[in-house]
Design a protein around this motif. Structure first.
Motif, mmCIF file in Angstrom:
data_model
loop_
_atom_site.group_PDB
_atom_site.id
_atom_site.type_symbol
_atom_site.label_atom_id
_atom_site.label_comp_id
_atom_site.label_asym_id
_atom_site.label_seq_id
_atom_site.Cartn_x
_atom_site.Cartn_y
_atom_site.Cartn_z
ATOM 1 N N VAL A 1 0.342 4.325 -2.805
ATOM 2 C CA VAL A 1 0.071 5.792 -2.045
ATOM 3 C C VAL A 1 1.341 6.651 -2.910
ATOM 4 O O VAL A 1 0.847 7.703 -3.405
ATOM 5 N N ARG A 2 2.285 6.088 -2.954
ATOM 6 C CA ARG A 2 3.325 7.184 -3.508
ATOM 7 C C ARG A 2 3.203 7.289 -4.947
ATOM 8 O O ARG A 2 3.466 8.248 -5.431
ATOM 9 N N GLN B 1 -2.365 6.532 -5.801
ATOM 10 C CA GLN B 1 -3.463 5.708 -6.028
ATOM 11 C C GLN B 1 -4.625 6.242 -4.611
ATOM 12 O O GLN B 1 -4.009 6.286 -3.671
ATOM 13 N N LYS B 2 -5.679 6.829 -4.990
ATOM 14 C CA LYS B 2 -6.449 7.218 -4.070
ATOM 15 C C LYS B 2 -7.437 5.749 -3.748
ATOM 16 O O LYS B 2 -7.120 4.714 -4.207
ATOM 17 N N ASP B 3 -8.717 6.268 -3.343
ATOM 18 C CA ASP B 3 -9.857 5.187 -3.166
ATOM 19 C C ASP B 3 -10.095 4.326 -4.401
ATOM 20 O O ASP B 3 -10.030 5.255 -5.365
ATOM 21 N N GLU C 1 0.809 -1.168 -0.003
ATOM 22 C CA GLU C 1 -0.068 -0.014 -0.009
ATOM 23 C C GLU C 1 0.855 1.299 -0.069
ATOM 24 O O GLU C 1 0.327 2.381 -0.451
ATOM 25 N N ARG C 2 1.963 1.193 0.452
ATOM 26 C CA ARG C 2 2.813 2.439 0.656
ATOM 27 C C ARG C 2 3.326 2.675 -0.746
ATOM 28 O O ARG C 2 3.334 4.053 -1.155
#
Length: 123
Positions: free
Chosen positions: A58-59, A62-64, A54-55
């Protein structure tokens, strides 16, 4: 006539009892398994949800997002093939990560399905 009817009822009772005895007992190695169970994703560090980075998502920005998937799981819990579908808009990074983690090459493990106290292949 009464003796014949009595004999017939007793015979059917014995046959029915013998059939119920033979089919109700599962084999010894499968005795600890439930009657039915679907394929489960699992838990712990090897579970699919815990293998997704997930890190990194996010980097990348990627949002919801939501991506549905299906896969064929063998009796030992290994994935034979997989596919993704119905992804929400702007979920490309999540879809790529999911395809990478669920592909048979990455050796994902699921808890296999159970039918009649035996593990089975399932989708």
């Amino acid at each position: 006539m009464r003796a014949f009817a009595f004999f017939l009822i007793v015979s059917f009772s014995i046959v029915d009892l013998a059939w119920s005895q033979g089919s109700a007992t599962p084999s010894a190695p499968a005795a600890g398994l439930p009657m039915f169970r679907p394929v489960l994703i699992g838990q712990g560090p090897t579970a699919l949800i815990n293998r997704i980075d997930e890190r990194d998502l996010v980097r990348k920005g990627q949002k919801d997002a939501l991506v549905m998937f299906m896969c064929a799981v063998s009796k030992d819990g290994g994935v034979e093939w997989s596919a993704t579908y119905r992804a929400t808009p702007d979920s490309d990074f999540l879809k790529q990560e999911l395809q990478k983690r669920i592909s048979p090459a990455s050796n994902p493990k699921f808890i296999p399905a159970v039918y009649n106290h035996h593990t089975v292949d399932a989708i």
